[in-house]
Design an enzyme around this catalytic site. Structure first.
Site, PDB file in Angstrom:
ATOM      1  N   ASP A   1       0.861  -1.180   0.000  1.00 29.20           N
ATOM      2  CA  ASP A   1       0.000   0.000   0.000  1.00 29.20           C
ATOM      3  C   ASP A   1       0.897   1.230   0.000  1.00 29.20           C
ATOM      4  O   ASP A   1       1.717   1.410   0.899  1.00 29.20           O
ATOM      5  CB  ASP A   1      -0.893  -0.014   1.245  1.00 29.20           C
ATOM      6  CG  ASP A   1      -1.918   1.098   1.222  1.00 29.20           C
ATOM      7  OD1 ASP A   1      -2.999   0.880   0.656  1.00 29.20           O
ATOM      8  OD2 ASP A   1      -1.629   2.171   1.781  1.00 29.20           O
TER       9      ASP A   1
ATOM     10  N   ASN B   1      -1.103  13.889  -4.095  1.00 26.03           N
ATOM     11  CA  ASN B   1      -2.168  14.450  -4.935  1.00 26.03           C
ATOM     12  C   ASN B   1      -2.557  15.852  -4.477  1.00 26.03           C
ATOM     13  O   ASN B   1      -2.704  16.766  -5.292  1.00 26.03           O
ATOM     14  CB  ASN B   1      -3.408  13.549  -4.928  1.00 26.03           C
ATOM     15  CG  ASN B   1      -3.249  12.329  -5.794  1.00 26.03           C
ATOM     16  OD1 ASN B   1      -2.484  12.302  -6.739  1.00 26.03           O
ATOM     17  ND2 ASN B   1      -3.991  11.286  -5.459  1.00 26.03           N
TER      18      ASN B   1
ATOM     19  N   ASP C   1      -0.120  10.223 -10.133  1.00 23.26           N
ATOM     20  CA  ASP C   1      -0.065   9.168 -11.158  1.00 23.26           C
ATOM     21  C   ASP C   1       1.366   8.697 -11.381  1.00 23.26           C
ATOM     22  O   ASP C   1       1.626   7.495 -11.534  1.00 23.26           O
ATOM     23  CB  ASP C   1      -0.661   9.661 -12.477  1.00 23.26           C
ATOM     24  CG  ASP C   1      -2.173   9.785 -12.439  1.00 23.26           C
ATOM     25  OD1 ASP C   1      -2.802   9.340 -11.444  1.00 23.26           O
ATOM     26  OD2 ASP C   1      -2.741  10.329 -13.410  1.00 23.26           O
TER      27      ASP C   1
ATOM     28  N   ASP D   1      -4.253   2.632  -4.492  1.00 25.86           N
ATOM     29  CA  ASP D   1      -2.826   2.654  -4.163  1.00 25.86           C
ATOM     30  C   ASP D   1      -2.353   1.319  -3.600  1.00 25.86           C
ATOM     31  O   ASP D   1      -1.359   1.246  -2.891  1.00 25.86           O
ATOM     32  CB  ASP D   1      -2.524   3.791  -3.186  1.00 25.86           C
ATOM     33  CG  ASP D   1      -3.270   3.668  -1.866  1.00 25.86           C
ATOM     34  OD1 ASP D   1      -4.113   2.761  -1.723  1.00 25.86           O
ATOM     35  OD2 ASP D   1      -3.018   4.487  -0.959  1.00 25.86           O
TER      36      ASP D   1
END
Length: 163
Positions: free
Chosen positions: A43, A51, A60, A86
């Site tokens: 993870d 972000n 991204d 993720d």
């Protein structure tokens, strides 16, 4: 695009397999009795922060870099998937606990070697488990997931100590 990814079995962002394809491959491993089956759950840490602070384009890129870490760090016989926003899953047929730990060490080395090349921090919590055929694979995935969350808490605690 998402529909095409589902049909193709590929995650369009990372180029890894998607969850649907991964599930089919796990079923194939089970049917072929390729035990023990190693499960590694990863993870990505701080995707939301990336972000929010740097923009979704950088988020991204973070996911693509982590996908590259997964590919570069796992053996060709493994199945490598992005299973959620993720989250990554690596499945190794005929694996040992040491095989799984070697993949984890390799992912961590990849992150360390590439730290500082980007505007964001590379960090992924990881958990592993083995399925010897005596339990269902979902149980094994839950065990690996629980160990991944424990690793995530350990990473948070280490960051708080160094802050």
């Amino acid at each position: 695009m998402e529909e095409l990814d589902q049909v193709s079995g590929m995650d369009g962002l990372t180029g890894l397999s998607n969850r649907r394809f991964c599930n089919l491959e796990i079923e194939r491993m089970i049917a072929g009795k390729q035990f023990p089956i190693g499960v590694i759950i990863g993870d990505v840490n701080d995707l939301k922060k990336t972000n929010d602070e740097l923009g979704h384009a950088q988020g991204d890129i973070l996911l693509r870099v982590m996908g590259e870490a997964v590919v570069c760090s796992s053996p060709p016989k493994s199945v490598r998937c992005r299973i959620g926003g993720d989250e990554f899953l690596i499945v190794l047929p005929n694996a040992s606990a040491e095989d799984c730990q070697e993949v984890v060490r390799s992912i961590r080395a990849f992150m360390q070697d590439n730290q500082g090349k980007y505007d964001f921090h590379l960090s992924m919590a990881l958990g592993t488990a083995l399925n010897d055929g005596s339990t269902d694979i979902e149980t094994t995935i839950k065990i690996a997931d629980g160990l991944m969350y424990a690793d995530k808490e350990k990473i948070k605690a280490e960051r708080n100590l160094s802050a």
